[in-house]
Design a protein around this motif. Structure first.
Motif, PDB file in Angstrom:
ATOM      1  N   PHE A   1      -4.891   1.167  14.837  1.00  0.00           N
ATOM      2  CA  PHE A   1      -3.574   1.805  14.841  1.00  0.00           C
ATOM      3  C   PHE A   1      -2.906   1.658  13.473  1.00  0.00           C
ATOM      4  O   PHE A   1      -2.358   2.622  12.927  1.00  0.00           O
ATOM      5  N   ALA A   2      -2.950   0.435  12.920  1.00  0.00           N
ATOM      6  CA  ALA A   2      -2.280   0.185  11.633  1.00  0.00           C
ATOM      7  C   ALA A   2      -2.922   1.018  10.521  1.00  0.00           C
ATOM      8  O   ALA A   2      -2.223   1.596   9.682  1.00  0.00           O
ATOM      9  N   LYS A   3      -4.237   1.081  10.513  1.00  0.00           N
ATOM     10  CA  LYS A   3      -4.906   1.794   9.417  1.00  0.00           C
ATOM     11  C   LYS A   3      -4.848   3.315   9.605  1.00  0.00           C
ATOM     12  O   LYS A   3      -4.479   4.063   8.708  1.00  0.00           O
TER      13      LYS A   3
ATOM     14  N   THR B   1       6.065   2.155   7.725  1.00  0.00           N
ATOM     15  CA  THR B   1       4.886   2.511   6.926  1.00  0.00           C
ATOM     16  C   THR B   1       5.009   1.923   5.525  1.00  0.00           C
ATOM     17  O   THR B   1       4.038   1.401   4.974  1.00  0.00           O
ATOM     18  N   HIS B   2       6.216   1.987   4.985  1.00  0.00           N
ATOM     19  CA  HIS B   2       6.501   1.437   3.657  1.00  0.00           C
ATOM     20  C   HIS B   2       6.140  -0.058   3.612  1.00  0.00           C
ATOM     21  O   HIS B   2       5.570  -0.545   2.640  1.00  0.00           O
ATOM     22  N   LEU B   3       6.449  -0.774   4.716  1.00  0.00           N
ATOM     23  CA  LEU B   3       6.177  -2.215   4.740  1.00  0.00           C
ATOM     24  C   LEU B   3       4.697  -2.532   4.927  1.00  0.00           C
ATOM     25  O   LEU B   3       4.212  -3.553   4.461  1.00  0.00           O
ATOM     26  N   ILE B   4       3.988  -1.672   5.621  1.00  0.00           N
ATOM     27  CA  ILE B   4       2.589  -1.987   5.951  1.00  0.00           C
ATOM     28  C   ILE B   4       1.608  -1.381   4.939  1.00  0.00           C
ATOM     29  O   ILE B   4       0.420  -1.714   4.933  1.00  0.00           O
ATOM     30  N   ARG B   5       2.142  -0.532   4.071  1.00  0.00           N
ATOM     31  CA  ARG B   5       1.276   0.234   3.152  1.00  0.00           C
ATOM     32  C   ARG B   5       0.325  -0.662   2.356  1.00  0.00           C
ATOM     33  O   ARG B   5      -0.843  -0.346   2.189  1.00  0.00           O
ATOM     34  N   HIS B   6       0.814  -1.807   1.874  1.00  0.00           N
ATOM     35  CA  HIS B   6      -0.011  -2.654   1.002  1.00  0.00           C
ATOM     36  C   HIS B   6      -0.574  -3.877   1.729  1.00  0.00           C
ATOM     37  O   HIS B   6      -1.105  -4.783   1.085  1.00  0.00           O
ATOM     38  N   VAL B   7      -0.412  -3.896   3.040  1.00  0.00           N
ATOM     39  CA  VAL B   7      -0.961  -5.035   3.799  1.00  0.00           C
ATOM     40  C   VAL B   7      -2.455  -4.824   3.983  1.00  0.00           C
ATOM     41  O   VAL B   7      -2.906  -3.727   4.321  1.00  0.00           O
TER      42      VAL B   7
END
Lengths: 351, 210
Positions: A259-261, A182-188
């Motif tokens: 899923f990501a969002k 989650t930490h890695l995808i938070r700002h994607v």
């Protein structure tokens, strides 16, 4: 290091170089790397999905089939990697009738597939196929990792079709402080990602996994493999795992977007805010018996992310099984083979 | 209700298993082997330096510090131009190399390269990548501090490191520790997200093959 002389280091470097030269030769001679060892037959197919039945290893398997719903982000042969490292073989030996959904490799034709397709159509049709085949109202489901989150959604939407639910290394609360993915995808910018690629490439997800521990996963292990290049079975085990690690399917675009969002960025599953089609996923509707299996050193799905299920599912028969190990060890370590399949089977057979 | 409900197993395609995930990439192994050799050479020089300059334990600590200072300087030099010493550069740019390889494979697999390499988006991506590199360099330098400290501690306690491999494993541990701290902070989360977003902005949405 004061006892480590320059001469000793030179000696070690020379020895490493000669092992390297021999090793490259060994790698070219190792032959085809087989994965998936248990005999199985395809019984249902829809688009790229294939539902397999594993051939039972007891005369009279348990009458309620167990459907394994694996993650979309990796290939499911991790569950049946090799003869002495096969979760599926353990479940078969314990007397279960095991089925597995193989999602295949999404391509450009699948970019518009949504979570509605994955849940209501694909999982729904496999569940119905097995209910009809066995003439049962409900079947058992084992959801693994992301497949566990999908299984929870399905169980919340159609609880009457699931007799018992086992979740394994399954994220439920995606915002625990230690959740590195989650930490890695938070700002994607997920919309930009999906709009650019259509289907987000598997290599990108693979990079995210490697980036959690690059010096070990992309460096040290290739130095260590020099020690086993003369040992053909050990080398094959290493290559089998390498094959699995880099065998990352591209992700169907629209399903990935949601899923990501919804799951990673907005943590809607645990809040009861995920909407599939026009229906809200309320985990309080997960009323069937639940066994939640997690790994206590899991760096991808931290235990707290899995154990959050206890607080939000509606089952009165909820139990947990903690495995001493990590996210990969729970599939392939020898202790996992001894502990996990028998525990799952005992729990299911008692219900 | 079902799209298909086959009665004959032999008509069921195994298409879901057909794409070849690729065989083992020997290049990856060779690259890391070269990196290990570069590390070994660095440590051999360190050992030589210690042998020549350290008579007592105080000398030893000071000689170790001197050599690690040189090591840090060499690493910093590779940040400006990795081609000066690519093997040494690879010791700490592993994740950036992996990222660049991933970005390249995505281009060849899914999307065409940007039409204009001098575009504002491409420049922005390069700038973000440089920020990422600087963050990695800081982490690599912290890892060397940590390694120097661990070596001093182990010498002080009389614990010997007997092999190059043991030293390498210590170096990996120190890098993982320092990298892990960086990974967990908000700056990394923001920067790594921005790096991917910047790359994506180099490609016009809608121009990718469907």
């Amino acid at each position: 290091m004061n006892s480590l002389t320059p001469e000793r280091i030179t000696e070690e470097l020379q020895s490493f170089q000669s092992r390297l030269a021999r090793g490259v030769q060994a790698l070219t001679e190792v032959g085809e790397i087989e994965t998936g060892v248990s005999s199985r037959d395809p019984v249902y197919q829809e688009d790229k999905l294939v539902l397999y039945r594993y051939r039972p290893r007891v005369a009279e398997p348990h009458p309620v089939p167990l459907l394994i719903v694996y993650a979309l982000v990796n290939r499911p042969y991790m569950m049946d990697l090799q003869e002495d490292r096969s979760m599926i073989r353990g479940l078969l030996d314990a007397g279960l009738d095991v089925y597995l959904i193989d999602w295949g490799y999404p391509d450009a034709a699948d970019r518009r597939l949504t979570l509605v397709d994955y849940l209501q159509r694909y999982i729904g049709h496999c569940v119905d196929y097995l209910r009809e085949r066995q003439r049962l109202e409900a079947i058992n489901v084992l959801g693994v990792c992301q497949g566990g989150a999908l299984s929870l959604c399905f169980a919340a939407l159609q609880p009457e079709k699931i007799r018992n639910l086992v979740t394994m290394v399954t994220p439920v609360d995606f915002h625990t402080p230690d959740n590195l993915l989650t930490h890695l995808i938070r700002h994607v910018d997920v919309d930009l990602l999906v709009d650019t690629f259509g289907n987000p490439p598997g290599q990108l997800l693979n990079f995210a996994f490697l980036s959690l521990s690059p010096f070990r996963l992309a460096g040290q292990k290739y130095v260590e493999v020099m020690d086993i290049l003369d040992d053909a079975p050990a080398l094959k085990n290493f290559l089998r795992m390498e094959k699995w690690i880099f065998d990352s399917p591209d992700q169907a675009g629209e399903a990935f977007r949601q899923f990501a969002k919804d799951f990673f960025q907005h943590n809607k599953l645990v809040k009861g805010e995920v909407v599939i089609g026009d229906r809200r996923v309320d985990l309080h509707n997960v009323v069937m018996p639940v066994l939640n299996v997690y790994a206590d050193q899991d760096h991808l799905v931290p235990p707290a992310a899995s154990r959050a299920l206890a607080e939000c599912c509606g089952s009165r028969d909820y139990s947990e099984l903690s495995f001493r190990g990590g996210h990969i060890g729970i599939y392939v370590s020898s202790r996992a083979q001894r502990e996990i399949p028998p525990a799952i089977a005992d729990w299911l057979l008692a219900r | 209700m079902f799209r298909s409900n086959p009665t004959r197993q032999d008509v069921m395609a195994e298409s879901s298993n057909t794409p070849n995930p690729g065989s083992f990439d020997v290049g990856r192994l060779l690259e890391q082997a070269r990196t290990f050799l570069a590390f070994g050479e660095e440590m051999r020089q360190c050992s030589e330096h210690l042998q020549e300059n350290a008579q007592g334990s105080a000398d030893w600590s000071s000689a170790l510090r001197q050599h690690f200072e040189q090591f840090r300087t060499a690493v910093a030099a590779t940040a400006g131009d990795p081609e000066v010493n690519p093997e040494l550069a690879r010791l700490w740019t592993l994740i950036l190399d992996t990222w660049q390889r991933t970005a390249e494979s995505m281009e060849s697999a899914s999307i065409a390269p940007p039409a204009n390499w001098s575009s504002a988006a491409w420049q922005a991506y390069q700038q973000t990548q440089n920020q990422y590199l600087r963050l990695l360099q800081r982490t690599a330098s912290e890892a060397l501090d940590l390694m120097e400290q661990r070596l001093s501690e182990s010498a002080a306690s009389g614990r010997n490191i007997d092999s190059l491999r043991e030293l390498y494993n210590l170096w990996v541990d120190c890098n993982e520790e320092s990298y892990g701290r960086m990974l967990r902070n908000a700056e990394y989360s923001e920067l790594s997200g921005r790096l991917l977003n910047a790359l994506l902005r180099c490609y016009a949405p809608g121009e990718t093959p469907s």
